[in-house]
Scaffold this active site. Structure first.
Site, PDB file in Angstrom:
ATOM      1  N   GLU A   1       0.832  -1.209   0.000  1.00  9.57           N
ATOM      2  CA  GLU A   1       0.000   0.000   0.000  1.00  9.57           C
ATOM      3  C   GLU A   1       0.867   1.260   0.000  1.00  9.57           C
ATOM      4  O   GLU A   1       0.513   2.262  -0.638  1.00  9.57           O
ATOM      5  CB  GLU A   1      -0.999  -0.060   1.162  1.00  9.57           C
ATOM      6  CG  GLU A   1      -1.991  -1.220   0.949  1.00  9.57           C
ATOM      7  CD  GLU A   1      -3.133  -1.300   1.949  1.00  9.57           C
ATOM      8  OE1 GLU A   1      -3.251  -0.422   2.831  1.00  9.57           O
ATOM      9  OE2 GLU A   1      -3.939  -2.261   1.836  1.00  9.57           O
TER      10      GLU A   1
ATOM     11  N   ARG B   1      12.501 -21.577  20.803  1.00 10.21           N
ATOM     12  CA  ARG B   1      12.291 -21.248  22.217  1.00 10.21           C
ATOM     13  C   ARG B   1      11.700 -22.478  22.908  1.00 10.21           C
ATOM     14  O   ARG B   1      10.767 -23.090  22.403  1.00 10.21           O
ATOM     15  CB  ARG B   1      11.395 -20.027  22.354  1.00 10.21           C
ATOM     16  CG  ARG B   1      12.135 -18.733  22.037  1.00 10.21           C
ATOM     17  CD  ARG B   1      11.332 -17.489  22.366  1.00 10.21           C
ATOM     18  NE  ARG B   1      12.205 -16.336  22.500  1.00 10.21           N
ATOM     19  CZ  ARG B   1      12.621 -15.591  21.480  1.00 10.21           C
ATOM     20  NH1 ARG B   1      12.229 -15.862  20.248  1.00 10.21           N
ATOM     21  NH2 ARG B   1      13.439 -14.565  21.680  1.00 10.21           N
TER      22      ARG B   1
ATOM     23  N   ARG C   1      21.062 -15.252  22.099  1.00 10.59           N
ATOM     24  CA  ARG C   1      20.421 -16.512  22.440  1.00 10.59           C
ATOM     25  C   ARG C   1      21.343 -17.486  23.169  1.00 10.59           C
ATOM     26  O   ARG C   1      20.877 -18.479  23.717  1.00 10.59           O
ATOM     27  CB  ARG C   1      19.821 -17.132  21.177  1.00 10.59           C
ATOM     28  CG  ARG C   1      18.637 -16.336  20.621  1.00 10.59           C
ATOM     29  CD  ARG C   1      17.472 -16.338  21.613  1.00 10.59           C
ATOM     30  NE  ARG C   1      17.095 -17.684  21.923  1.00 10.59           N
ATOM     31  CZ  ARG C   1      16.262 -18.444  21.191  1.00 10.59           C
ATOM     32  NH1 ARG C   1      15.694 -17.920  20.126  1.00 10.59           N
ATOM     33  NH2 ARG C   1      15.978 -19.677  21.526  1.00 10.59           N
TER      34      ARG C   1
HETATM   35  N1  URA Z   1      12.605 -10.380  17.545  1.00 13.00           N
HETATM   36  C1  URA Z   1      12.584 -11.688  17.227  1.00 13.00           C
HETATM   37  O1  URA Z   1      11.977 -12.091  16.234  1.00 13.00           O
HETATM   38  N2  URA Z   1      13.269 -12.531  18.032  1.00 13.00           N
HETATM   39  C2  URA Z   1      13.921 -12.138  19.134  1.00 13.00           C
HETATM   40  O2  URA Z   1      14.485 -12.969  19.846  1.00 13.00           O
HETATM   41  C3  URA Z   1      13.922 -10.764  19.454  1.00 13.00           C
HETATM   42  C4  URA Z   1      13.246  -9.898  18.639  1.00 13.00           C
END
Ligand code: URA
Length: 253
Positions: A79, A167, A222
């Site tokens: 858009e 996760r 991480r």
């Molecule tokens: N955005 C994400 O997609 N993952 C993260 O761990 C932090 C921000």
């Protein structure tokens, strides 16, 4: 032309802007716009799409949120392109997966692993989603000029924040086999970070003959945690905003 269905703004609202800053978070829109221009004006606010017009140097730019993930990101891009935007700069946040990339630094992706579905609506499966090389160079030069630690390389775009980014501290705790160990494998392949919109935005721009790049503030590493929050989040967001706005204000060259 009538107003695009989702953004609910007009070509005249953009004041000729052909560059868009596209954060995911609607709350980041006024921060970005006012960092560029204290007199920035709100021009739209519908669903996840909040839009401001701001001055940067001699030009108007539009700042428009995309919401989270590919489908809404490419609605915003489509858009905005209909309204005259030709350059898209995603200003987002990210989780680093390579050791040594700390919260408060930025990743400037050169390309994006397409671990999502949206980019496949624009590009064949064997075409990589890549950022515009000139924009990448300008962003990197700006980060260096501002002494903001910056990392160049490929990111991984995931359709999900939880399983697709491996996760484990989730409600079910369940991971499909293809995501179990995926982070180590990506790191071994030289992928720097996880995020959720770059591949679709790059794919959209590539097939439309437009330009797109991103600057992503690192909010966690991480290897340390899978939980986002606190000072790391603020520092990462601020670093990405600083690089994007300085580049547009001419601070990087
Ligand atoms: N955005 C994400 O997609 N993952 C993260 O761990 C932090 C921000």
């Amino acid at each position: 032309m009538s107003q695009p269905y989702h953004l609910k703004i007009d070509r005249s609202d953009l004041g000729g802007a052909d560059i868009a800053l596209i954060p995911g978070d609607p709350g980041r829109v006024p921060r970005l716009a006012r960092r560029l221009d204290p007199d920035a004006v709100e021009i739209g606010n519908n669903r996840e799409f909040r839009s401001f017009r701001a001055r940067a140097g001699d030009c108007n730019v539009v700042v428009c949120s995309t919401g989270i993930g590919g489908p809404s990101a490419v609605i915003a891009c489509e858009e905005l392109a209909q309204l005259g935007v030709r350059t898209f700069l995603r200003v987002g946040t990210t989780g680093a997966i390579v050791r040594g990339i700390s919260p408060g630094s930025v990743v400037i992706p050169t390309a994006a692993v397409r671990r999502e579905g949206t980019s496949g609506h624009f590009l064949p499966a064997d075409v990589p989603a890549v950022a515009d090389a000139q924009l990448v160079h300008k962003l990197y030069a700006t980060a260096m000029a501002k002494s903001i630690p910056a990392f160049l390389g490929p990111c991984c775009t995931s359709d999900t924040f939880y399983p697709g980014q491996e996760r484990r501290d989730t409600y079910s705790g369940r991971l499909l086999p293809r995501f179990d160990g995926a982070t180590d494998l990506l790191e071994a392949c030289g992928i720097l970070n996880y995020e959720m919109e770059c591949a679709p935005v790059f794919a959209f721009a590539m097939q439309a003959g437009l330009r797109a790049a991103a600057v992503l503030g690192v909010v966690i590493n991480r290897h340390e945690t899978e939980h986002v929050g606190g000072s790391g989040h603020k520092a990462g967001e601020q670093a990405a905003i600083e690089v994007a706005c300085s580049m547009l204000s001419g601070g990087g060259e």
